[in-house]
Design a protein around this motif. Structure first.
Motif, PDB file in Angstrom:
ATOM      1  N   GLY A  27      31.837  21.058  -5.216  1.00 27.65           N
ATOM      2  CA  GLY A  27      32.451  20.354  -3.982  1.00 27.65           C
ATOM      3  C   GLY A  27      33.828  20.614  -3.731  1.00 27.65           C
ATOM      4  O   GLY A  27      34.498  20.242  -3.146  1.00 27.65           O
ATOM      5  N   LYS A  63      34.299  26.439  -3.440  1.00 30.44           N
ATOM      6  CA  LYS A  63      33.815  27.936  -4.033  1.00 30.44           C
ATOM      7  C   LYS A  63      32.947  28.459  -2.775  1.00 30.44           C
ATOM      8  O   LYS A  63      33.170  29.756  -2.292  1.00 30.44           O
ATOM      9  CB  LYS A  63      32.987  27.673  -5.269  1.00 30.44           C
ATOM     10  N   SER A  72      32.716  27.757   0.369  1.00 28.30           N
ATOM     11  CA  SER A  72      33.427  27.780   1.575  1.00 28.30           C
ATOM     12  C   SER A  72      34.298  28.943   1.598  1.00 28.30           C
ATOM     13  O   SER A  72      34.341  29.875   2.578  1.00 28.30           O
ATOM     14  CB  SER A  72      34.231  26.442   1.685  1.00 28.30           C
TER      15      SER A  72
HETATM   16  N1  LIG Z   1      28.749  22.659   6.411  1.00 31.18           N
HETATM   17  C1  LIG Z   1      29.613  21.439   6.080  1.00 31.18           C
HETATM   18  N2  LIG Z   1      29.761  20.435   6.748  1.00 31.18           N
HETATM   19  C2  LIG Z   1      30.802  19.659   6.444  1.00 31.18           C
HETATM   20  N3  LIG Z   1      31.408  19.544   5.308  1.00 31.18           N
HETATM   21  C3  LIG Z   1      31.012  20.578   4.288  1.00 31.18           C
HETATM   22  C4  LIG Z   1      30.062  21.614   4.823  1.00 31.18           C
HETATM   23  N4  LIG Z   1      29.905  22.543   3.603  1.00 31.18           N
HETATM   24  C5  LIG Z   1      30.555  21.945   2.783  1.00 31.18           C
HETATM   25  N5  LIG Z   1      31.332  20.793   3.175  1.00 31.18           N
HETATM   26  C6  LIG Z   1      32.324  20.004   2.510  1.00 31.18           C
HETATM   27  O1  LIG Z   1      33.090  21.032   2.048  1.00 31.18           O
HETATM   28  C7  LIG Z   1      33.799  20.552   0.441  1.00 31.18           C
HETATM   29  C8  LIG Z   1      33.751  21.991  -0.149  1.00 31.18           C
HETATM   30  O2  LIG Z   1      32.347  22.337  -0.292  1.00 31.18           O
HETATM   31  P1  LIG Z   1      31.758  23.788  -1.037  1.00 31.18           P
HETATM   32  O3  LIG Z   1      30.321  23.758  -0.341  1.00 31.18           O
HETATM   33  O4  LIG Z   1      32.421  24.822  -0.488  1.00 31.18           O
HETATM   34  O5  LIG Z   1      31.940  23.451  -2.313  1.00 31.18           O
HETATM   35  P2  LIG Z   1      31.161  24.115  -3.903  1.00 31.18           P
HETATM   36  O6  LIG Z   1      32.571  24.290  -4.630  1.00 31.18           O
HETATM   37  O7  LIG Z   1      30.563  25.401  -3.253  1.00 31.18           O
HETATM   38  O8  LIG Z   1      30.105  23.233  -4.343  1.00 31.18           O
HETATM   39  P3  LIG Z   1      28.962  23.104  -5.277  1.00 31.18           P
HETATM   40  O9  LIG Z   1      29.360  23.855  -6.527  1.00 31.18           O
HETATM   41  O10 LIG Z   1      28.178  21.992  -5.150  1.00 31.18           O
HETATM   42  O11 LIG Z   1      28.387  24.274  -4.585  1.00 31.18           O
HETATM   43  C9  LIG Z   1      32.697  19.539  -0.086  1.00 31.18           C
HETATM   44  O12 LIG Z   1      33.670  18.366   0.097  1.00 31.18           O
HETATM   45  C10 LIG Z   1      31.812  19.760   0.852  1.00 31.18           C
HETATM   46  O13 LIG Z   1      31.189  18.463   1.065  1.00 31.18           O
END
Ligand SMILES: Nc1ncnc2c1ncn2[C@@H]1O[C@H](COP(=O)(O)OP(=O)(O)OP(=O)(O)O)[C@@H](O)[C@H]1O
Ligand SMILES: [Mg+2]
Length: 231
Positions: free
Chosen positions: A37, A40, A42
């Motif tokens: 979260g 990454k 994003s």
């Molecule tokens: N489509 C979306 N709509 C709303 N919030 C989102 C969405 N996608 C991600 N988020 C939020 O944005 C933040 C970053 O999410 P992201 O998926 O980029 O993290 P990550 O580092 O890839 O996590 P993971 O290791 O679980 O894959 C988190 O708080 C997540 O809940």
């Protein structure tokens, strides 16, 4: 080379990325690490154009691609292996690979033999449905599908997630082979520290929407990185 400069990204009112900067050079693997979260995925969505940035720039070989649609970025050689693989379960392996043809000139619409050298298992499974493959085989298929487009920038989102160790090794070897060709920049999102450390030329660590550490592998301080990876 890829240069992400100070990007912000929002989902509605929620800010997921705060001034993220990241560089990735051709012939190198840049590992992006961080716990669940932190942003990454994003960051990768911003790079490939699946989600708009609200400020900052994304330069690819000097061109600002931040406002280009995903297909326009794909035409410029940017390809993603998405988290969770996103294989089409009802299409065959061959058809899954062919979905990559859309952004390839007609003369290049064939499956490069190197794909089967990297992942021999796919050759024997060309007529099987994607959904019938094991998780590890689906991951190999997802990487192969991205390679069909002959990318110059390949971003992989947690390719080892939920995959058995023997296939993790195969995927690591494939990434090393791609790096050795010296023709593409590779951004690898990874939470599995050893896998990232063994492959990374450069690294960046994220926490709560920001890059908190970045540098060459030689500067990677294991204890500090691990603090950002454990909950
Ligand atoms: N489509 C979306 N709509 C709303 N919030 C989102 C969405 N996608 C991600 N988020 C939020 O944005 C933040 C970053 O999410 P992201 O998926 O980029 O993290 P990550 O580092 O890839 O996590 P993971 O290791 O679980 O894959 C988190 O708080 C997540 O809940
Ligand atoms: Mg993610």
């Amino acid at each position: 080379m890829l240069s992400v400069e100070n990007i912000d990204l929002y989902y509605g009112a929620a800010q997921a990325l705060k001034g993220v900067s990241l560089k990735a050079e051709v012939g190198k693997v840049t590992c992006l690490m961080g716990r669940n979260g932190v942003g990454k995925t994003s960051t990768l969505r911003a790079v490939v154009g699946q989600h708009p940035v609200s400020s900052g720039r994304i330069l690819w070989n000097g061109e600002d691609v931040s406002r280009l649609a995903p297909h326009a970025r794909a035409k410029r050689g940017i390809a993603i292996v998405p988290q969770g693989r996103e294989i089409f379960p009802l299409l065959t392996v061959k058809e899954n690979l062919e979905t990559g043809y859309a952004c390839v000139p007609r003369k290049d619409r064939k499956i490069p033999e190197t794909i089967f050298e990297l992942f021999p298992v796919l050759k024997s499974m060309l007529s099987r449905r994607g959904g019938d493959l094991s998780g590890g085989q689906q991951q190999q298929l997802a990487i192969a599908r991205a390679l069909i487009t002959r990318p110059k920038l390949l971003v992989l989102d947690e390719p080892t997630e939920g995959i058995q160790p023997s296939i993790i090794k195969d995927i690591g070897r494939a990434i090393e082979w791609l790096r050795e060709q010296g023709e593409m920049a590779i951004v690898l999102v990874e939470q599995y520290f050893e896998f990232a450390r063994d492959l990374a030329d450069d690294f960046a660590v994220m926490d709560r929407g920001e890059v908190v550490m970045a540098g060459a592998r030689a500067d990677l301080e294991e204890t500090r990185v691990r603090q950002h990876l454990t909950v």
